[in-house]
Scaffold this motif. Sequence first.
Motif, PDB file in Angstrom:
ATOM      1  N   ALA A  24       5.795  43.484  67.801  1.00  0.00           N
ATOM      2  CA  ALA A  24       6.840  43.730  67.391  1.00  0.00           C
ATOM      3  C   ALA A  24       7.696  44.142  68.394  1.00  0.00           C
ATOM      4  O   ALA A  24       8.620  44.029  69.074  1.00  0.00           O
ATOM      5  N   GLY A  25       6.905  45.839  69.588  1.00  0.00           N
ATOM      6  CA  GLY A  25       7.485  46.378  70.517  1.00  0.00           C
ATOM      7  C   GLY A  25       7.931  44.988  71.210  1.00  0.00           C
ATOM      8  O   GLY A  25       9.133  44.553  71.993  1.00  0.00           O
ATOM      9  N   LEU A  26       7.328  43.943  72.057  1.00  0.00           N
ATOM     10  CA  LEU A  26       7.137  43.106  72.856  1.00  0.00           C
ATOM     11  C   LEU A  26       8.124  42.148  72.898  1.00  0.00           C
ATOM     12  O   LEU A  26       9.039  42.161  73.040  1.00  0.00           O
ATOM     13  N   PHE A  27       8.776  41.775  70.965  1.00  0.00           N
ATOM     14  CA  PHE A  27       9.643  40.370  71.061  1.00  0.00           C
ATOM     15  C   PHE A  27      11.173  41.498  70.648  1.00  0.00           C
ATOM     16  O   PHE A  27      11.706  40.514  70.675  1.00  0.00           O
ATOM     17  N   GLN A  28      10.911  42.422  70.441  1.00  0.00           N
ATOM     18  CA  GLN A  28      12.506  43.376  70.054  1.00  0.00           C
ATOM     19  C   GLN A  28      13.338  43.227  72.360  1.00  0.00           C
ATOM     20  O   GLN A  28      13.915  42.473  71.913  1.00  0.00           O
ATOM     21  N   LEU A  29      12.034  44.046  72.875  1.00  0.00           N
ATOM     22  CA  LEU A  29      12.136  43.234  74.334  1.00  0.00           C
ATOM     23  C   LEU A  29      12.648  41.756  74.843  1.00  0.00           C
ATOM     24  O   LEU A  29      13.538  41.371  75.926  1.00  0.00           O
ATOM     25  N   LEU A  30      12.319  41.173  74.092  1.00  0.00           N
ATOM     26  CA  LEU A  30      12.393  38.521  74.486  1.00  0.00           C
ATOM     27  C   LEU A  30      13.496  38.878  74.106  1.00  0.00           C
ATOM     28  O   LEU A  30      14.000  38.127  74.468  1.00  0.00           O
ATOM     29  N   SER A  31      13.381  39.237  72.859  1.00  0.00           N
ATOM     30  CA  SER A  31      14.661  38.572  71.741  1.00  0.00           C
ATOM     31  C   SER A  31      17.016  38.788  72.456  1.00  0.00           C
ATOM     32  O   SER A  31      16.720  40.362  73.179  1.00  0.00           O
ATOM     33  N   THR A  32      17.026  38.215  72.471  1.00  0.00           N
ATOM     34  CA  THR A  32      18.746  39.168  72.962  1.00  0.00           C
ATOM     35  C   THR A  32      19.072  39.821  71.815  1.00  0.00           C
ATOM     36  O   THR A  32      18.193  39.916  70.497  1.00  0.00           O
ATOM     37  N   ALA A  33      19.793  40.778  71.930  1.00  0.00           N
ATOM     38  CA  ALA A  33      20.697  41.328  70.373  1.00  0.00           C
ATOM     39  C   ALA A  33      20.913  40.059  69.330  1.00  0.00           C
ATOM     40  O   ALA A  33      20.809  40.374  68.138  1.00  0.00           O
ATOM     41  N   GLU A  34      21.366  38.932  69.742  1.00  0.00           N
ATOM     42  CA  GLU A  34      21.729  37.216  68.052  1.00  0.00           C
ATOM     43  C   GLU A  34      20.544  37.624  68.128  1.00  0.00           C
ATOM     44  O   GLU A  34      20.878  38.174  66.617  1.00  0.00           O
ATOM     45  N   ASP A  35      19.503  36.911  68.470  1.00  0.00           N
ATOM     46  CA  ASP A  35      17.662  37.411  67.491  1.00  0.00           C
ATOM     47  C   ASP A  35      18.348  38.602  67.307  1.00  0.00           C
ATOM     48  O   ASP A  35      17.932  38.589  65.804  1.00  0.00           O
ATOM     49  N   THR A  36      18.023  39.589  67.631  1.00  0.00           N
ATOM     50  CA  THR A  36      17.604  41.174  66.731  1.00  0.00           C
ATOM     51  C   THR A  36      18.552  41.030  65.641  1.00  0.00           C
ATOM     52  O   THR A  36      18.178  41.581  64.353  1.00  0.00           O
ATOM     53  N   GLU A  37      19.559  40.598  65.646  1.00  0.00           N
ATOM     54  CA  GLU A  37      20.598  40.747  64.458  1.00  0.00           C
ATOM     55  C   GLU A  37      19.676  39.889  63.305  1.00  0.00           C
ATOM     56  O   GLU A  37      20.458  40.439  61.737  1.00  0.00           O
ATOM     57  N   ARG A  38      19.828  38.624  63.916  1.00  0.00           N
ATOM     58  CA  ARG A  38      19.161  37.130  62.685  1.00  0.00           C
ATOM     59  C   ARG A  38      18.111  38.161  62.111  1.00  0.00           C
ATOM     60  O   ARG A  38      18.047  38.077  60.902  1.00  0.00           O
ATOM     61  N   ALA A  39      16.852  38.560  62.897  1.00  0.00           N
ATOM     62  CA  ALA A  39      16.092  39.445  62.299  1.00  0.00           C
ATOM     63  C   ALA A  39      16.085  40.180  60.975  1.00  0.00           C
ATOM     64  O   ALA A  39      15.382  40.080  60.548  1.00  0.00           O
ATOM     65  N   ARG A  40      16.950  41.124  61.580  1.00  0.00           N
ATOM     66  CA  ARG A  40      17.557  42.098  61.076  1.00  0.00           C
ATOM     67  C   ARG A  40      18.476  41.449  58.850  1.00  0.00           C
ATOM     68  O   ARG A  40      18.111  42.536  58.088  1.00  0.00           O
TER      69      ARG A  40
END
Length: 588
Positions: A99-115
């Motif tokens: 989870a920590g790794l993919f938070q780093l790999l994802s863009t802000a837009e990706d992270t917001e979509r996940a939230r």
Amino acid sequence: GLPAALHTLPLELTVLYNSLLFTVGASNSAMGGEADGIREGLLRVLEVCGACGQDLSTEELWQKVLQEVKVEELQAPLHRLGALQAAWWLAAGRLGSIAGLFQLLSTAEDTERARCSKGQNELLSLLKAWRVPAEEASLPLVQSAEDLKEILCTAAAFLQGLQELEAGNFPTALSLLQEAAGGFCSKKVLAQIYTCLGCCTQRMGKPQTALQHLKRALQVDFQCLPALSHVAAVYHELGETDAELQALALLYEALGKNPPAAASSSPYFLIQTDLLVHTPILASLLHHHPPSEVKYLLAQRCLQDGRVDDAVEHYLDFLALLQEGLQLQVPLDSSSALPRIPEVFLEAASALEQAGRHQDAITMCEEVISRTTDLIPRMLRVEERLEQLECPSPGAGLADGLLSQKESLCCLAWRTAGYLHQGWAWAKLGESKEAITQFSRCLGDLLRVRLCGSGIEPTENLLPEREVLQKIRLLSLIGRGTQFLELGRHKEALLDFQYGLQISPGDPAAASYLVQALWKLDRKQEAVAHWQKLSQSSPGEEGQQEGKGRPLPLYLVSCLEQAMFPHSEHLASSIQDYLGTAAQNTSS
């Protein structure tokens, strides 16, 4: 040994990605440990940027690389290596690291979509939100990052579903396993997922839904034999014995065939879900029962259901497997359904006896008696504390003749149960004197046990064995008493029934036979008094008396049935006539 160069680093990382995939695919075994090649690749990236990270952990190294390296040409190779790293961590169960790794790999837009994916699992949301970088035609990949992403999503759902299942969070487990079933995997893994869904819904108290999932598993992959064994277990829970026995018979037949190699695998993916998910609970749910165990289950269920002819056939088949040297198929782990081998012999004797093959039952019991003779000490002291036995018999057959108290009590129970079965078998053959001899041998062996101490309750780990020995003593006294009655030795019969009631006060069989013995001795007033006392106890109380304590071993159930008093109505009628006559005499 060459220094890292920015213009060649994308190619170098792609070659590393492909070589690691080939290494995993060639081993075709579960992934584990650390991917040292990935660490070396990350250090090469830092070297190009003029930084170092030799002292950092792998997680810290990834954090440093992804936060500090912003070179556009390196982003796609780093993302692919990140997915590969996630596969290694997933195999190790390090979900937080992923989870920590993919938070780093994802863009802000990706992270917001996940939230925004409310109600979804956090790790799955991050994996799904991650956008796979475009592949370059000049750098071919042996397994695309897109395929790897799909496999990661499936494996993450599967693994977390298993974890929730083990923790008892069944609704969450069901949701995750259903997510995995809709994912990207081979038929073999899909069948495993459906098997786990069946086990989950069974534990949720939904046996019919469980059967649907398990049947789906078999439709997907007919070689998923654990699903068939779970089908039998569900039918057992539902009390559908015919269906259960049919499932066990199919399982036994399938285990005897050699399945075609790799019939349900998908060899074109180097990293697959089954290389990433390998937990103890999955191994337990997919446990393969050996043929010998399935054959025993068939025998046991037939005996429990009263299908004695089928039970005899299956028990003899199972014992033939042992005689042929196939006992190596008999598992010794705790997941096995097999009891100890002497108990199997005694169950087989019980089946033979119920099928009317009394001489064969006697022979079967003799095998148990002869093999346990040297394992029991002359005197067995059962103390409150679990200690070694006193005075082991010479030539006991084990190192120094020492057995634990628990083990010696088990041996004694098997030996005396053998005599008990022989007694009832001789009784069925009309040989009352021989029956009395066997019952007496049983009771004589039981005299070896001495309870030492200050009257404190025995330790919990010895209670089951002591209860079994007490029940064997009671059944032997009743059995011998009945044969004394057959021979007209009513006083000796009376003593046995009295001893039986001392062992188990209120036992309905012993009490009924006591009344009969008194009646035959013409002690009719005493017989009436005991009969009235017995009649005043409600059927529920008698049932509690019969069923109190732990369940009896299967090999003793037939003895318990044979010890039941068969003449209740005739004796009651005789007593009622006597009371009626006595009342008339009193009134006149």
